[in-house]
Design a protein around this motif. Structure first.
Motif, PDB file in Angstrom:
ATOM      1  N   VAL A  65       0.861  -1.183   0.000  1.00 43.61           N
ATOM      2  CA  VAL A  65       0.000   0.000   0.000  1.00 43.61           C
ATOM      3  C   VAL A  65       0.898   1.234   0.000  1.00 43.61           C
ATOM      4  O   VAL A  65       1.758   1.395   0.868  1.00 43.61           O
ATOM      5  CB  VAL A  65      -0.927   0.040   1.239  1.00 43.61           C
ATOM      6  N   LEU A  66       0.689   2.077  -0.990  1.00 47.46           N
ATOM      7  CA  LEU A  66       1.523   3.271  -1.124  1.00 47.46           C
ATOM      8  C   LEU A  66       0.871   4.441  -0.392  1.00 47.46           C
ATOM      9  O   LEU A  66       0.291   5.350  -0.987  1.00 47.46           O
ATOM     10  CB  LEU A  66       1.734   3.604  -2.610  1.00 47.46           C
ATOM     11  N   GLY A  67       0.959   4.403   0.930  1.00 50.57           N
ATOM     12  CA  GLY A  67       0.482   5.505   1.749  1.00 50.57           C
ATOM     13  C   GLY A  67       1.602   6.494   1.978  1.00 50.57           C
ATOM     14  O   GLY A  67       2.543   6.579   1.189  1.00 50.57           O
ATOM     15  N   LYS A  68       1.512   7.249   3.050  1.00 49.88           N
ATOM     16  CA  LYS A  68       2.584   8.199   3.369  1.00 49.88           C
ATOM     17  C   LYS A  68       3.912   7.464   3.515  1.00 49.88           C
ATOM     18  O   LYS A  68       4.963   7.964   3.132  1.00 49.88           O
ATOM     19  CB  LYS A  68       2.243   8.968   4.648  1.00 49.88           C
ATOM     20  N   VAL A  69       3.819   6.272   4.102  1.00 56.50           N
ATOM     21  CA  VAL A  69       4.972   5.377   4.182  1.00 56.50           C
ATOM     22  C   VAL A  69       4.573   4.067   3.519  1.00 56.50           C
ATOM     23  O   VAL A  69       3.681   3.368   4.010  1.00 56.50           O
ATOM     24  CB  VAL A  69       5.383   5.109   5.647  1.00 56.50           C
ATOM     25  N   PRO A  70       5.171   3.704   2.383  1.00 57.00           N
ATOM     26  CA  PRO A  70       4.810   2.446   1.710  1.00 57.00           C
ATOM     27  C   PRO A  70       5.019   1.252   2.643  1.00 57.00           C
ATOM     28  O   PRO A  70       6.046   1.143   3.311  1.00 57.00           O
ATOM     29  CB  PRO A  70       5.780   2.399   0.520  1.00 57.00           C
ATOM     30  N   LYS A  71       4.023   0.376   2.705  1.00 59.33           N
ATOM     31  CA  LYS A  71       4.116  -0.802   3.560  1.00 59.33           C
ATOM     32  C   LYS A  71       3.645  -2.025   2.793  1.00 59.33           C
ATOM     33  O   LYS A  71       2.684  -1.960   2.020  1.00 59.33           O
ATOM     34  CB  LYS A  71       3.261  -0.633   4.822  1.00 59.33           C
ATOM     35  N   LYS A  72       4.332  -3.138   3.042  1.00 61.80           N
ATOM     36  CA  LYS A  72       3.969  -4.380   2.391  1.00 61.80           C
ATOM     37  C   LYS A  72       3.151  -5.236   3.352  1.00 61.80           C
ATOM     38  O   LYS A  72       3.416  -5.276   4.555  1.00 61.80           O
ATOM     39  CB  LYS A  72       5.211  -5.138   1.938  1.00 61.80           C
ATOM     40  N   TYR A  73       2.148  -5.950   2.789  1.00 56.05           N
ATOM     41  CA  TYR A  73       1.238  -6.749   3.595  1.00 56.05           C
ATOM     42  C   TYR A  73       1.105  -8.168   3.039  1.00 56.05           C
ATOM     43  O   TYR A  73       1.233  -8.397   1.831  1.00 56.05           O
ATOM     44  CB  TYR A  73      -0.143  -6.098   3.658  1.00 56.05           C
ATOM     45  N   HIS A  74       0.820  -9.072   3.933  1.00 53.28           N
ATOM     46  CA  HIS A  74       0.578 -10.470   3.597  1.00 53.28           C
ATOM     47  C   HIS A  74      -0.539 -10.960   4.509  1.00 53.28           C
ATOM     48  O   HIS A  74      -0.383 -10.984   5.728  1.00 53.28           O
ATOM     49  CB  HIS A  74       1.860 -11.296   3.803  1.00 53.28           C
ATOM     50  N   ILE A  75      -1.673 -11.332   3.914  1.00 49.12           N
ATOM     51  CA  ILE A  75      -2.810 -11.800   4.696  1.00 49.12           C
ATOM     52  C   ILE A  75      -3.243 -13.160   4.171  1.00 49.12           C
ATOM     53  O   ILE A  75      -3.410 -13.345   2.965  1.00 49.12           O
ATOM     54  CB  ILE A  75      -3.993 -10.811   4.627  1.00 49.12           C
TER      55      ILE A  75
END
Length: 317
Positions: A65-75
């Motif tokens: 997710v390219l928010g203010k700080v890009p973060k990677k997710y795994h669900i």
């Protein structure tokens, strides 16, 4: 979890990816607005074995997710009884995801693990509220928690209030233990049917206000029908009343409305490629429903028969 539930989870994520953001907010305490860009990455990973061989593992999700700080997710989506194997599998996935983007500089390897969570469709006494990784290294021990979201813990009101529309196809799990009663008691079955009519009405309201699009709404409804069909295989009355209601909208009418909306948006943005992709997505939904011939689908979507046949071949691979 290679079954209809796993497929429904991946489908709604890929076709309606913005619906994952409220779920991320709920699980991780983020504050995404819904306008953030989401980048999906390949789900296939090859895990090395001690004998030198490798095995393919497919994750349910792998995205940033390219928010203010890009973060990677795994669900991961699970419906089985927790037995310890899920945690091991999660860590294998996470380690491979981290290695995929690992960076080596001056013989220093840096890997970043994704933010990981598990979505449990069924809750048992053994279902944990969270999982934990403890990694003992020569340089010290690292540990962190993997949050768990339990679908059955969310009422219908909470799902709509928090915008957790991604959970709607799996809402029937909250009624799973009562399915035998619904099937044999007409009054109780009418109560369940009424609850699903509320779902349809509220989805209509969200669409009319522009909160979700016609395609998103149709996908939620179709996948709800698929999950009900699977979970209520032994309960014919539940299938007839609730399952048929969710699958009952005429697919030609729905598909045409969805297609027109996509074309209108594409024209306004001047994106012909987007129009074609919308046509193909609509054709795929029609093929999945198995209610129309290839020629009819080609006519409704304005694709060529050859293009529809190609999409049909992709589904059977």
């Amino acid at each position: 979890m290679a079954n209809i539930y796993d497929g429904a989870f991946r489908t709604i994520l890929n076709d309606c990816r913005k619906l994952i953001l409220p779920v991320i907010n709920e699980i991780f305490g983020e504050a995404y607005t819904g306008e953030e860009e989401i980048q999906f990455f390949p789900n296939e990973h090859f895990i090395g074995q001690q004998d030198g061989a490798s095995k393919e593992r497919i994750t349910d999700t792998n995205f940033r997710v390219l928010g203010k700080v890009p973060k990677k997710y795994h669900i991961e989506c699970e419906s089985s009884l927790p037995d310890g194997k899920v945690t091991v599998r999660l860590f294998e996935y996470d380690a491979q995801i981290a290695l995929d983007e690992g960076e080596v500089r001056e013989e220093t390897l840096t890997v970043t693990f994704p933010n990981t969570a598990v979505l449990y469709l069924r809750s048992y006494k053994k279902t944990p509220d969270k999982m934990r990784y403890v990694i003992a290294t020569p340089g010290g021990t690292v540990q962190y928690e993997v949050p768990v979201m339990k679908v059955q813990a969310y009422s219908l009101e909470a799902i709509f209030e928090k915008g957790l529309l991604l959970l709607i196809p799996f809402y029937i799990f909250s009624h799973e233990k009562s399915l035998p009663e619904y099937n044999s008691n007409e009054q109780r079955l009418e109560e369940l049917e009424a609850e699903y009519r509320v779902i349809l009405e509220r989805l209509d309201g969200l669409e009319s206000r522009g909160v979700i699009g016609a395609f998103d709404k149709r996908t939620i409804i179709d996948l709800s029908g698929d999950v009900i069909k699977e979970i209520a295989q032994k309960y014919g009355n539940v299938q007839r009343k609730v399952g048929d209601m969710m699958r009952g909208a005429t697919i030609e009418t729905s598909a045409r409305r969805i297609l027109n909306q996509g074309i209108s948006q594409g024209i306004s943005q001047g994106i012909s490629q987007g129009i074609n992709e919308t046509k193909k997505k609509t054709a795929l939904r029609m093929l999945k429903a198995r209610k129309l011939t290839v020629e009819e689908i080609a006519e409704y979507t304005e694709l060529s028969v050859a293009e529809v046949e190609q999409l049909s071949g992709m589904q059977t691979v």
